[in-house]
Design a protein around this motif. Sequence first.
Motif, PDB file in Angstrom:
ATOM      1  N   HIS A  68      20.405  50.405  67.165  1.00  0.00           N
ATOM      2  CA  HIS A  68      19.107  50.694  67.782  1.00  0.00           C
ATOM      3  C   HIS A  68      18.509  49.475  68.462  1.00  0.00           C
ATOM      4  CE1 HIS A  68      17.946  48.866  63.979  1.00  0.00           C
ATOM      5  NE2 HIS A  68      16.756  48.636  64.497  1.00  0.00           N
ATOM      6  N   LYS A 103      10.662  56.877  68.029  1.00  0.00           N
ATOM      7  CA  LYS A 103      11.705  57.536  68.812  1.00  0.00           C
ATOM      8  C   LYS A 103      12.879  57.982  67.949  1.00  0.00           C
ATOM      9  CE  LYS A 103      10.766  54.735  72.927  1.00  0.00           C
ATOM     10  NZ  LYS A 103      11.337  53.728  73.845  1.00  0.00           N
ATOM     11  N   ASN A 104      13.130  57.255  66.852  1.00  0.00           N
ATOM     12  CA  ASN A 104      14.295  57.586  66.024  1.00  0.00           C
ATOM     13  C   ASN A 104      14.100  57.113  64.598  1.00  0.00           C
ATOM     14  OD1 ASN A 104      15.355  54.715  65.880  1.00  0.00           O
ATOM     15  ND2 ASN A 104      15.474  55.039  68.080  1.00  0.00           N
ATOM     16  N   GLU A 154      16.184  55.413  62.708  1.00  0.00           N
ATOM     17  CA  GLU A 154      16.654  54.057  62.437  1.00  0.00           C
ATOM     18  C   GLU A 154      15.537  53.037  62.679  1.00  0.00           C
ATOM     19  OE1 GLU A 154      20.901  51.793  63.216  1.00  0.00           O
ATOM     20  OE2 GLU A 154      20.537  53.812  63.952  1.00  0.00           O
ATOM     21  N   GLN A 174      18.157  62.002  68.614  1.00  0.00           N
ATOM     22  CA  GLN A 174      17.454  61.072  67.726  1.00  0.00           C
ATOM     23  C   GLN A 174      16.022  61.537  67.481  1.00  0.00           C
ATOM     24  OE1 GLN A 174      17.994  57.354  69.855  1.00  0.00           O
ATOM     25  NE2 GLN A 174      19.711  56.775  68.553  1.00  0.00           N
ATOM     26  N   LEU A 175      15.354  62.007  68.547  1.00  0.00           N
ATOM     27  CA  LEU A 175      13.982  62.482  68.387  1.00  0.00           C
ATOM     28  C   LEU A 175      13.935  63.734  67.518  1.00  0.00           C
ATOM     29  CD1 LEU A 175      10.985  62.216  69.085  1.00  0.00           C
ATOM     30  CD2 LEU A 175      11.424  63.568  71.150  1.00  0.00           C
ATOM     31  N   LYS A 213      15.848  64.532  65.068  1.00  0.00           N
ATOM     32  CA  LYS A 213      15.977  64.137  63.662  1.00  0.00           C
ATOM     33  C   LYS A 213      14.691  63.495  63.151  1.00  0.00           C
ATOM     34  CE  LYS A 213      20.993  63.634  63.874  1.00  0.00           C
ATOM     35  NZ  LYS A 213      22.137  62.711  63.992  1.00  0.00           N
ATOM     36  N   MET A 214      14.004  62.776  64.025  1.00  0.00           N
ATOM     37  CA  MET A 214      12.738  62.163  63.627  1.00  0.00           C
ATOM     38  C   MET A 214      11.684  63.236  63.376  1.00  0.00           C
ATOM     39  SD  MET A 214      11.411  59.168  63.026  1.00  0.00           S
ATOM     40  CE  MET A 214      10.071  59.559  61.895  1.00  0.00           C
ATOM     41  N   TYR A 269      20.270  60.442  56.586  1.00  0.00           N
ATOM     42  CA  TYR A 269      20.561  59.931  57.937  1.00  0.00           C
ATOM     43  C   TYR A 269      21.584  58.804  57.886  1.00  0.00           C
ATOM     44  CZ  TYR A 269      19.878  57.807  62.518  1.00  0.00           C
ATOM     45  OH  TYR A 269      20.084  57.288  63.779  1.00  0.00           O
TER      46      TYR A 269
END
Length: 632
Positions: A167, A326-327, A329, A378-379, A381-382, A399
């Motif tokens: 990231h 955004k994610n 990680e 990624q978004l 999953k967030m 994750y």
Amino acid sequence: MVASLSPIPSSAIDRVTTDTRNAALDALKRYFGHDSFRPLQEAIISDALAGRDVFALLPTGGGKSLCYQLPAVLSDGLTVVISPLIALMKDQVDGLTENGVAATFLNSSLARDEARKRYAKLFAGDYKVLYVAPERLMLSGFLDDLRQWNTCRFAVDEAHCISEWGHDFRPEYRQLAELRRRFPDTPFMALTATATERVRSDIVKQLNLRDPTDYVASFNRPNLAYRVEPKQAVFRQIQKFVNARPYESGIIYCYSRKSAEQTADRLRQEGVEALPYHAGMTPLQRSKNQEAFIRDEVKVICATIAFGMGIDKPNVRYVIHQDIPKNIEGYYQETGRAGRDGLPSECVLYFSPGDVAKQLQFIADKSDPQEREVANDQLRKMVHYAESSHCRREVLLDYFSEKWPEDNCGNCDNCNQPKETFDGTVAAQKFMSCIFRVQKASGFGVGINHIVDVLLGSRNEKVLKWGHDRLSTYDIGGEHKRAEWQYFGRELIRRDFVFQDSEAYGALSLTAKGVAALRDRTPITLTKLPVSDNALQRDRQRSSGGIECDEDLFAILRSLRKELADEQGVPPYIVFSDVSLREMARYFPTNEEKFSEISGVGYKKLEAYGDAFIEAITEYIIANPDARDEWS
């Protein structure tokens, strides 16, 4: 070999002699003030001393730095630490110097005369540890200098920066492959706090680590309490949260530079010591604000994601996300800046579907289709983390491919106050049926908001233009509010009943699972829309691992620490951590023998600060003769 959070592998223990282990434990207490190692540290240090390449993934606050600092004390030669974080270099060197370890750094912040003095000491062999940025390694002649300085080990910190799948990819880290080629017989250590399996493999490949031992600790941070709150009048929510913690340091992450400035300004207007931090400020102003936060001169920093990687401040008691990251990680790393000292700390995310829509728009503007696909995934999953009714820890650890073994972590909002569910079969049927009817009538899909418009009988332009007011599902959803229908829709997406096409402006369609559920009238349980209580109307969550103590004495010792730190020109935590102060305020050490038993008190700090703290503790006991009885 791959080691998880577990007792030290016997193979690692067998590789070093009893004398070496005793020397390591002696150095641990003498220089760092600790009586025992944290999980995996001793095995990592054993392999480092045995000359092996090592990959170590330890969470923030898990003690990564000690894994190369202690071997440096016990080794002949210079340990070179490669780090992208100029601010952190100074902190680490200050900390090592306070502990009696000869250390220095070379970077662009040094004046020419100062850099020349440090070079002279390096050639004289006066240092045990050298911190450098990856760019400096490739300067003309620097690799030749490293040979003359008797370099015995390279430690690559923030190693995820070398992977384009990470990231925080930094192209200059790729130059480190040349370092391995030039020093083929010098052992390497790669360290990071956050990396997926793919990134971990890439780190080993890019650094050309030779048969490395892999140490992957648990990603779980037991002292962190996680909570997600519906975003409603977010500044007032933040203000109440911060005002309830007047003596605690915190970071507020904001999506934009403007938001960081405005939040800091408004907090100051309300009497809160707060400063902004973002990439749009001058380097001097950023450095000044960061220094004020590190030195406890201000309690709150309002920042974009530009802030944090170079911060080693262990007593950040809370991290607030004003907007959705955004994610996962990045979120994990940012929340990881709270509670690095292991004491209870809080992580709060204020969530709004509107913020997700803004993020999706930014992603849609990206020109590279693969980049859009990765960003959307990624978004997604967030958002799943933010809206999930499952344990927050379970979602976070999953994750990173780690399974959470417990049914209830006891330290997140979903475990402590589970979301209320209901038989949502009828609501789910209505929502999915509306998707089906719209697509059949028009030949194309629409987004969540349009489906909700149809269910609620809206007369807006698009509903009328496309004739969706004539559908059988028009105006059949009056029993639920708009926000509830939107929430149900997103849950159906998360649970794979509905597919949302990010490449088609979020158009919805039924999955095979959704079609089957609609046809068979499968019972579906849905989650009720959470209602914000502004996070402060209930008792504050406190996580495990706190050190109860005499709070009045703790406040006195904290003031003394600040005074001594200002005299030395270092951040307060360089003198002593909150853990050390709390132990002092619990055990009341009044002589050197007892004081040396406090965590974090090594020989150098006992010599430098012991008298002052023992005197303050003794004076407190005289003024409060019954105080010690409560803790005896």
